[in-house]
Design an enzyme around this catalytic site. Structure first.
Site, mmCIF file in Angstrom:
data_model
loop_
_atom_site.group_PDB
_atom_site.id
_atom_site.type_symbol
_atom_site.label_atom_id
_atom_site.label_comp_id
_atom_site.label_asym_id
_atom_site.label_seq_id
_atom_site.Cartn_x
_atom_site.Cartn_y
_atom_site.Cartn_z
ATOM 1 C CE1 TYR A 139 -44.591 21.398 13.292
ATOM 2 C CE2 TYR A 139 -44.337 23.160 14.899
ATOM 3 C CZ TYR A 139 -43.911 22.505 13.753
ATOM 4 O OH TYR A 139 -42.804 22.968 13.080
HETATM 5 N N1 LIG Z 1 -41.683 27.664 8.922
HETATM 6 C C1 LIG Z 1 -41.511 27.683 10.227
HETATM 7 O O1 LIG Z 1 -41.884 28.669 10.892
HETATM 8 C C2 LIG Z 1 -40.851 26.522 10.944
HETATM 9 C C3 LIG Z 1 -40.460 26.737 12.270
HETATM 10 C C4 LIG Z 1 -39.865 25.708 12.968
HETATM 11 C C5 LIG Z 1 -39.632 24.493 12.351
HETATM 12 N N2 LIG Z 1 -40.009 24.299 11.060
HETATM 13 C C6 LIG Z 1 -39.768 22.963 10.477
HETATM 14 O O2 LIG Z 1 -38.935 23.096 9.333
HETATM 15 C C7 LIG Z 1 -39.216 22.034 8.403
HETATM 16 C C8 LIG Z 1 -39.465 22.638 7.031
HETATM 17 O O3 LIG Z 1 -40.603 23.465 7.100
HETATM 18 P P1 LIG Z 1 -40.838 24.723 6.128
HETATM 19 O O4 LIG Z 1 -41.091 25.884 6.977
HETATM 20 O O5 LIG Z 1 -39.789 24.773 5.098
HETATM 21 O O6 LIG Z 1 -42.274 24.324 5.528
HETATM 22 P P2 LIG Z 1 -42.735 23.817 4.096
HETATM 23 O O7 LIG Z 1 -42.331 24.805 3.071
HETATM 24 O O8 LIG Z 1 -44.164 23.437 4.243
HETATM 25 O O9 LIG Z 1 -41.841 22.516 3.883
HETATM 26 C C9 LIG Z 1 -42.158 21.256 4.370
HETATM 27 C C10 LIG Z 1 -41.780 20.279 3.293
HETATM 28 O O10 LIG Z 1 -41.959 18.950 3.802
HETATM 29 C C11 LIG Z 1 -42.591 18.201 2.795
HETATM 30 N N3 LIG Z 1 -43.327 17.091 3.360
HETATM 31 C C12 LIG Z 1 -44.382 17.140 4.202
HETATM 32 N N4 LIG Z 1 -44.791 15.911 4.505
HETATM 33 C C13 LIG Z 1 -43.976 15.049 3.830
HETATM 34 C C14 LIG Z 1 -43.895 13.646 3.714
HETATM 35 N N5 LIG Z 1 -44.751 12.852 4.372
HETATM 36 N N6 LIG Z 1 -42.916 13.109 2.946
HETATM 37 C C15 LIG Z 1 -42.055 13.908 2.288
HETATM 38 N N7 LIG Z 1 -42.082 15.246 2.326
HETATM 39 C C16 LIG Z 1 -43.040 15.815 3.100
HETATM 40 C C17 LIG Z 1 -43.505 19.171 2.086
HETATM 41 O O11 LIG Z 1 -43.813 18.670 0.816
HETATM 42 P P3 LIG Z 1 -45.288 18.737 0.173
HETATM 43 O O12 LIG Z 1 -45.307 20.043 -0.553
HETATM 44 O O13 LIG Z 1 -45.359 17.529 -0.693
HETATM 45 O O14 LIG Z 1 -46.270 18.698 1.326
HETATM 46 C C18 LIG Z 1 -42.665 20.431 2.053
HETATM 47 O O15 LIG Z 1 -41.852 20.483 0.912
HETATM 48 C C19 LIG Z 1 -40.414 21.269 8.984
HETATM 49 O O16 LIG Z 1 -39.954 20.119 9.652
HETATM 50 C C20 LIG Z 1 -41.007 22.269 9.980
HETATM 51 O O17 LIG Z 1 -41.733 21.620 11.007
HETATM 52 C C21 LIG Z 1 -40.613 25.287 10.325
#
Ligand SMILES: NC(=O)c1ccc[n+]([C@@H]2O[C@H](COP(=O)([O-])OP(=O)(O)OC[C@H]3O[C@@H](n4cnc5c(N)ncnc54)[C@H](OP(=O)(O)O)[C@@H]3O)[C@@H](O)[C@H]2O)c1
Length: 255
Positions: A159
């Protein structure tokens, strides 16, 4: 709600918009009266989100796209432009934590799964968004990086590597877009209290407290706190900012 004429409102495309940070960003743009395209892989949830955004007064639609698939991404950008004639802001938010584990226990399948969404997905999104924005002579793209794009993390190397790649793509895309008036930046959240954080910590309160306890501000972020930084970078207020990463991490990377 804005009083701008409908055609002056920015057209905003968000990938992976159905949950967490993507969803909070869609809501923030909808409250500003933007024209919002939310994208994801689950049609029922996508249509429900679009209805929720329209109830806030926004012009909103859901379009299906798996960012690992170039035909999906090309169609997503084309349909956005067919609908609104332009693309002003793109938020490349779709991401996965993969299956975190120590490197000695990792495998090529998890490498591929993590990189296909986090790196190939951002590359394909940038490619098709830049084509439109360069042609129209402007636009702003915000990629979702992470504190994992800045520092190493034991147990999450794949990651971490994928988010470092997002920052490399961001800087290079910014250099290519600059001559056309297109800005490209990234946002690097610390721990955000979304479904990803739940999965990352296995739902364990000890694991969650361990991570959020390492944040100088002493807590994890709400998704909307990340959305506000994304909206800023996407906006005219940030018109002289490109090729940058904005850490929104409660001070985590200030050490
Ligand atoms: N939460 C944290 O602590 C954190 C910290 C730093 C960075 N981030 C980054 O922030 C972004 C959003 O994360 P989040 O925390 O909001 O998590 P999340 O709720 O799991 O959201 C990720 C979203 O991406 C979608 N997704 C995954 N693979 C995909 C694909 N191949 N095509 C289209 N959509 C896809 C998922 O949809 P499905 O439901 O269909 O899988 C989900 O809606 C990510 O890039 C993550 O790496 C998060």
């Amino acid at each position: 709600m804005t009083t701008q004429p409908a055609t002056d409102r920015p057209v905003v495309l968000i990938t992976g918009a159905l949950t967490g940070i993507g969803r909070a960003t869609a809501l923030a743009y909808a409250r500003q009266g933007a024209r919002v395209i939310v994208s994801g892989r689950r049609d029922e949830a996508g249509e429900a989100l679009a209805r929720e955004l329209r109830a806030l007064g926004a012009d909103a639609a859901y379009l299906r796209a798996d960012v690992r698939n170039e035909d999906d991404v090309r169609r997503l950008v084309e349909q956005t432009v067919e609908r609104h004639g332009r693309l002003d802001v793109a938020v490349n938010n779709a991401g996965t934590e993969g299956s975190p584990a120590p490197l000695a226990e990792q495998d090529a399948a998890n490498y591929a799964a993590t990189f296909d969404t986090n790196v190939l997905g951002v590359f394909l999104s940038l490619k098709h968004e830049l084509r439109v924005m360069q042609r129209q002579g402007g636009g702003s793209i915000v990629n979702l990086s992470s504190i994992a794009g800045q520092v190493g993390m034991a147990g999450a190397a794949l990651y971490v590597a994928s988010k470092h790649a997002v920052e490399g793509l961001t800087k290079s895309a910014a250099l290519e877009g600059a001559a056309h008036g297109v800005r490209v930046n990234s946002v690097a959240p610390g721990p955000v209290l979304t479904e990803m954080f739940e999965r990352f910590t296995g739902g364990s309160s000890d694991a969650k407290a361990g991570i959020t306890g390492a944040v100088p501000l002493g807590r994890g972020a709400q998704a909307d706190e990340i959305a506000q930084a994304i909206v800023f970078l996407g906006s005219e207020q940030a018109r002289y900012v490109t090729g940058q990463n904005l850490a929104v991490d409660g001070g985590y990377t200030a050490r």
